[in-house]
Design a protein around this motif. Structure first.
Motif, PDB file in Angstrom:
ATOM      1  N   ILE A  59      82.861  36.665  62.256  1.00 60.35           N
ATOM      2  CA  ILE A  59      82.438  37.380  61.053  1.00 60.35           C
ATOM      3  C   ILE A  59      83.015  38.801  61.042  1.00 60.35           C
ATOM      4  CG2 ILE A  59      80.442  38.252  59.769  1.00 60.35           C
ATOM      5  CD1 ILE A  59      78.879  35.830  60.886  1.00 60.35           C
ATOM      6  N   CYS A  99      76.775  30.172  69.253  1.00 58.52           N
ATOM      7  CA  CYS A  99      76.436  30.451  67.871  1.00 58.52           C
ATOM      8  C   CYS A  99      77.023  29.436  66.885  1.00 58.52           C
ATOM      9  CB  CYS A  99      76.935  31.843  67.471  1.00 58.52           C
ATOM     10  SG  CYS A  99      76.335  33.140  68.572  1.00 58.52           S
ATOM     11  N   GLY A 100      78.046  28.728  67.316  1.00 57.49           N
ATOM     12  CA  GLY A 100      78.663  27.807  66.372  1.00 57.49           C
ATOM     13  C   GLY A 100      79.517  28.529  65.351  1.00 57.49           C
ATOM     14  N   PRO A 101      80.199  27.777  64.522  1.00 58.46           N
ATOM     15  CA  PRO A 101      81.198  28.383  63.627  1.00 58.46           C
ATOM     16  C   PRO A 101      80.645  29.321  62.565  1.00 58.46           C
ATOM     17  CG  PRO A 101      81.008  26.010  63.229  1.00 58.46           C
ATOM     18  CD  PRO A 101      80.210  26.300  64.442  1.00 58.46           C
ATOM     19  N   LYS A 102      79.412  29.103  62.105  1.00 60.38           N
ATOM     20  CA  LYS A 102      78.935  29.956  61.006  1.00 60.38           C
ATOM     21  C   LYS A 102      78.345  31.274  61.480  1.00 60.38           C
ATOM     22  CE  LYS A 102      76.334  26.739  59.128  1.00 60.38           C
ATOM     23  NZ  LYS A 102      75.541  25.872  58.231  1.00 60.38           N
ATOM     24  N   PHE A 103      77.933  31.317  62.725  1.00 62.40           N
ATOM     25  CA  PHE A 103      77.167  32.465  63.200  1.00 62.40           C
ATOM     26  C   PHE A 103      77.899  33.325  64.222  1.00 62.40           C
ATOM     27  CE2 PHE A 103      72.855  32.267  61.521  1.00 62.40           C
ATOM     28  CZ  PHE A 103      72.828  31.014  60.946  1.00 62.40           C
ATOM     29  N   CYS A 104      79.167  33.030  64.476  1.00 66.14           N
ATOM     30  CA  CYS A 104      79.856  33.815  65.490  1.00 66.14           C
ATOM     31  C   CYS A 104      80.111  35.208  64.956  1.00 66.14           C
ATOM     32  CB  CYS A 104      81.160  33.150  65.907  1.00 66.14           C
ATOM     33  SG  CYS A 104      82.097  34.183  67.053  1.00 66.14           S
ATOM     34  N   SER A 105      79.496  36.197  65.590  1.00 64.55           N
ATOM     35  CA  SER A 105      79.619  37.566  65.098  1.00 64.55           C
ATOM     36  C   SER A 105      81.050  38.069  65.175  1.00 64.55           C
ATOM     37  CB  SER A 105      78.707  38.489  65.901  1.00 64.55           C
ATOM     38  OG  SER A 105      79.103  38.482  67.251  1.00 64.55           O
ATOM     39  N   MET A 106      81.799  37.605  66.165  1.00 69.11           N
ATOM     40  CA  MET A 106      83.175  38.083  66.277  1.00 69.11           C
ATOM     41  C   MET A 106      84.039  37.499  65.160  1.00 69.11           C
ATOM     42  SD  MET A 106      83.913  38.698  70.261  1.00 69.11           S
ATOM     43  CE  MET A 106      82.851  39.824  71.152  1.00 69.11           C
ATOM     44  N   PHE A 111      84.769  30.417  67.756  1.00 71.32           N
ATOM     45  CA  PHE A 111      83.337  30.369  68.037  1.00 71.32           C
ATOM     46  C   PHE A 111      83.178  29.677  69.371  1.00 71.32           C
ATOM     47  CE2 PHE A 111      82.679  25.814  67.512  1.00 71.32           C
ATOM     48  CZ  PHE A 111      83.712  25.431  66.675  1.00 71.32           C
ATOM     49  N   CYS A 112      81.968  29.721  69.906  1.00 72.99           N
ATOM     50  CA  CYS A 112      81.645  28.843  71.027  1.00 72.99           C
ATOM     51  C   CYS A 112      80.276  28.249  70.735  1.00 72.99           C
ATOM     52  CB  CYS A 112      81.652  29.603  72.371  1.00 72.99           C
ATOM     53  SG  CYS A 112      80.258  30.709  72.625  1.00 72.99           S
TER      54      CYS A 112
END
Lengths: 596, 596
Positions: free
Chosen positions: A560, A551-558, A547-548
């Motif tokens: 996910i 989005c932070g760790p929960k929202f990183c689309s890549m 993540f970066c």
């Protein structure tokens, strides 16, 4: 700014990069490229304009200049001779004296020129069926060590880009006038490059002092800095003092072609009074600069007396420095331009050194209102006539273009140029697609540059954030170069250039796999990308993060996306197992039982 | 970053600018615009998104919010009622506590909602033949006090931009679904604006915190800063703590429409575990946000279960946060998306508040390799189906678009969207035209954005230099906004929008006449233009100089152009005199003798 004897310049490789060399088959040449090491894949080879400055094995001494390695080829052709140089005069340096006179370059070389009756231009050789070392060199360079053809995906608008460039293809393109290799015989430090619609789109960076600011050290560093970030040629547009001496330091240390606009120095020699220019002073300046090794001259020979009234109603008049100077001379003397009238003699000089022409667009539009007007296209048609004359004299030619052009008028520029200029390479300044953003004109023009590059323009002259506001400094030079490199690459991609996609795909793979260092190192500006990332996530451990801070760790689309793929794999495994269960007609049958 | 009770934001007019208001004819409204004073000409009126913050007569108190001035219109329609708000829960703020809980907005308002059976959307009114105050407001706004038609010069690709926008034209465009006015009845602080192909191209700026960084004060200031520089809407994409409270501070202080992606907050409510999402939680989040006044929701209802395997071979998978979240849910549960299945119920909620849809492109390409693939267009076609359903429910709809698209594939995106989405406005993120320049993705995407805006896209979602690298800060927000404003304007110019050229021409006239302050003040970023000029020529006297440090006094082409025009005038005078002399047959005859 005090000029010292030995300026310091930026050296050292870009991150994760090493200099490699590819040998020639036909000639004894070694073509430099850059290899970017990656953590997840084999390294990627990319084109490299930065010269020995990024080669840790090179010993750089600005006061000695770069190795004059091309000299052997030049002498081997047997068609040039050494000559006594034209003496340097105080006028050549704008009458600078004492502390204001930039130091002379410490090494003096005797210039070469063509032997009587010999044509020493790449065009002449190409027409004679000769594949020069320069031609093989650029063929190897353009291929970037690519061996296989990529599936084509683009819209080339009539460009004819081969899967792999051969030396013979280069020869044909030059013979046809569709490409040029700007390579003055007095610039043996040059790493040859090619400008043409059927090759990678190139980028030029402008440097040079003005009467108000800058000096020799800064300008040499700007050249080294510009090519470090990818400039393919550099124009020295100095208009202040010490034009001759500054230029010598630049050329002796430049691995890329150097262009100039000789009328600037000629104007300095007459104290800035355009009306006092003469053909003789101009001619003398051409020889002075050709002996130093300038690879291409911008000559505004297409701006004729009768075109000047066509600019009367323009919003921004004549915005080309050279164009305005010759226009002023013409009008004052009420005579046809001496550049136009003496054009064949200019060709005779150029062909003796293989100086290429960049036929100037003195009447380019400097505002949206003036785009594609009568004056602009009248000059373009004349440039077409001059192209024919120059080629008859074996001179290499490219054509300069606008300027300020709204998007809907850009295509017409390419079409008119193709129609009138006998397929000579087009070399545009932008164009800027709106006037309303001073401070951001690198961006207003990147839009137009990418589009016109896609349509067939061979080289893009950069624009920096300082356009219209002041002389660019080193930071502006870098911003301009990176901006124009991305525009040129966007054009290559859209044209379907077979070598373009590899870098986008490699970077996107790195991005998707969170190989942060690889992503940075594959980018046009690894330092800035890394610094921006590290503003919010500076720790080394963060370079392994999936993540970066966007989005932070929960929202990183890549991140996910990876979860989704893992889940799909897991389900696929289950589906296969479920398939086997259904065949056997039971909810669950242990594997061993299956074999029973 | 400590949240204080009253954040400070940037206020004060832009240079040489004053806030003016234009009154309505049909309704009691006052439409703000910005008038730029010039030294050489009458002032120029331009569109102004910056709200009361640039009005020196406005009293700004972030803890009170902006005047809720639209309330009178809303109540006058008689079709809404006040209601008890849904109670705010700890989950709404991500379970933040103590010092980590952002302060609640100090004023509580009772939300409005549609009375039973009434349709309160601009679309419903438009279809009923009603011209609302919002419609007249945006008509006045789009005209920028222009009274005369300009000669058309552009290529509109089928757009139908009138010389002057009338309220009736607005009504027709909305009734046809070609335009939307995002205006939640619970956002009475709003200065209405219109998004549609036949109006000025608009720009959206994204703000919002992430789990890693930023907070309430910074986000409110980012919103004010973004609209100061010209953002037409702002999306609050917060994914960290305090989503509810931060959003309330933003909406209560925002004169522009606020968009959100509700699934983010829904995900926060289930602790970041996508599989734990439910329709009920999502539905509750929609109501929570609609009551606060969110003007448009991004809903990824077009991403269906069967499309997910289409992304398996992609280089960068699913790059949309919302898209990846719903895809993960679908795959885990092996069920159709609850967004898709409950879409009509989502419409029922939206229509009760006039929340517009931004139908999300969850399967947009995140790399050049993935552009225009099967997954992307499968979703686009579904968005077309959903557009019809939403419109049957009187909901306003726009369609989101890509992404990463090389230039030669951009046109197809516009064509496919026009073909499948019933003329709904298109709202793209860039697109980026190459992947190789992290750190410069505002530029790689400005190229694609300008082009797709020209082709008909109605709103461009900005990209900042931090794209792919981290959360943008205030400086990045400004750079992104200015970049996208110039891209939108380049598109308007190319489309032949009758109001676009005035600013380019005014700035170019100022430039040509060396009215430096006027040139800066007419630019999109006067502060930066002035600062860049002043780096090398800082003295006040330099603002009268007929040159800058690019060329210095002797080489300024614009200065020389003036000399040329003066000379031409002088010669014309001489020619006329010479003409008279020749008629009289003498070299010189004094004027008195002529009369003899």
């Amino acid at each position: 700014m005090k000029d010292t004897a030995t300026p310091t310049v930026t050296t050292g490789p870009l991150p994760a990069s090493r200099k490699i060399h590819v040998a020639g088959q036909l000639h004894d040449i070694r073509v430099p490229m850059r290899e970017i090491a990656l953590s997840g894949e084999p390294p990627l080879t990319v084109y490299d304009s930065s010269g020995p400055y990024t080669d840790p094995e090179a010993r750089i001494d600005i006061a000695r200049g770069l190795p004059r390695w091309r000299g052997a080829w030049l002498r081997a052709r047997g068609d040039v001779e050494e000559w006594d140089p034209r003496p340097v005069t105080a006028a050549d340096n704008g009458f600078a004296k004492g502390a204001r006179l930039a130091p002379e370059f410490p090494v003096r070389h005797r210039p070469l020129r063509a032997r009587e009756g010999r044509a020493v231009t790449q065009l002449a050789y190409a027409r004679a069926g000769i594949i020069t070392p320069e031609m093989e060199y650029v063929a190897i360079r353009e291929n970037e060590r690519r061996t296989a053809a990529h599936a084509r995906d683009g819209e080339p608008f009539g460009a004819d880009i081969p899967d792999l460039v051969t030396p013979e293809f280069v020869r044909q393109e030059i013979a046809a006038g569709r490409a040029i290799i700007p390579a003055n015989i007095n610039h043996p430090e040059l790493e040859p490059m090619i400008i043409g619609r059927n090759f990678k789109v190139k980028v030029n960076a402008n440097i040079g002092n003005s009467a108000v600011t800058s000096g020799m050290e800064e300008e040499v560093e700007k050249m080294v800095w510009a090519i470090r970030w990818g400039a393919d040629t550099v124009m020295d547009l100095s208009t202040g003092r010490n034009i001759h001496n500054i230029r010598e330091w630049i050329i002796r240390n430049s691995p890329v072609p150097i262009g100039t606009v000789p009328i600037y120095q000629a104007l300095e020699k007459v104290g800035g009074v355009a009306e006092d220019l003469t053909w003789e002073i101009f001619r003398d300046t051409l020889i002075e600069q050709a002996e130093q090794g300038v690879d291409y001259f911008t000559i505004h020979a297409g701006l004729r007396l009768h075109m000047i009234p066509m600019t009367a109603k323009r919003v921004t008049g004549i915005v080309s420095r050279g164009g305005s100077i010759i226009a002023k001379w013409c009008l004052h003397h009420h005579r046809e331009s001496f550049l136009y009238e003496h054009f064949e003699e200019i060709c005779d000089i150029a062909r003796a050194y293989d100086v290429s022409f960049s036929l100037g667009d003195g009447l380019r539009p400097g505002s949206i209102a003036d785009a594609n007007d009568e004056a602009q296209f009248a000059e373009l048609r004349t440039l077409g006539e001059l192209t024919k004359i120059a080629r008859e004299k074996d001179c290499q030619v490219m054509i300069e273009g606008p300027g300020h052009v709204p998007m809907h008028k850009i295509r017409e520029n390419m079409e008119e140029q193709l129609k009138h200029c006998h397929e000579a390479p087009f070399y545009t300044l932008g164009p800027l697609t709106t006037d309303i953003a001073p401070g951001y004109d690198h961006i207003t023009s990147a839009i137009g540059a990418a589009m016109i590059g896609w349509f067939g323009t061979a080289m893009l002259c950069y624009v920096t954030p300082k356009e219209h506001l002041g002389l660019p400094d080193r930071d502006d030079v870098k911003t301009g170069v990176i901006t124009y490199k991305l525009a040129a690459h966007a054009a290559d991609l859209a044209k379907g250039h077979p070598g373009a996609r590899a870098r986008d795909d490699a970077l996107s793979r790195a991005r998707f796999e969170f190989r942060w260092e690889d992503q940075f190192n594959l980018g046009l500006d690894p330092d800035t990308a890394r610094a921006m990332h590290d503003e919010t996530l500076p720790a080394e451990a963060h370079k392994l993060a999936h993540f970066c801070s966007m989005c932070g760790p929960k929202f990183c689309s890549m991140k996910i996306s990876h979860d989704i793929r893992a889940e799909a794999e897991r389900q696929k495994g289950m589906q296969e197992m479920a398939g086997k269960f259904r065949e056997k007609g039971a909810l669950y049958v242990p594997a061993e039982a299956e074999e029973g």
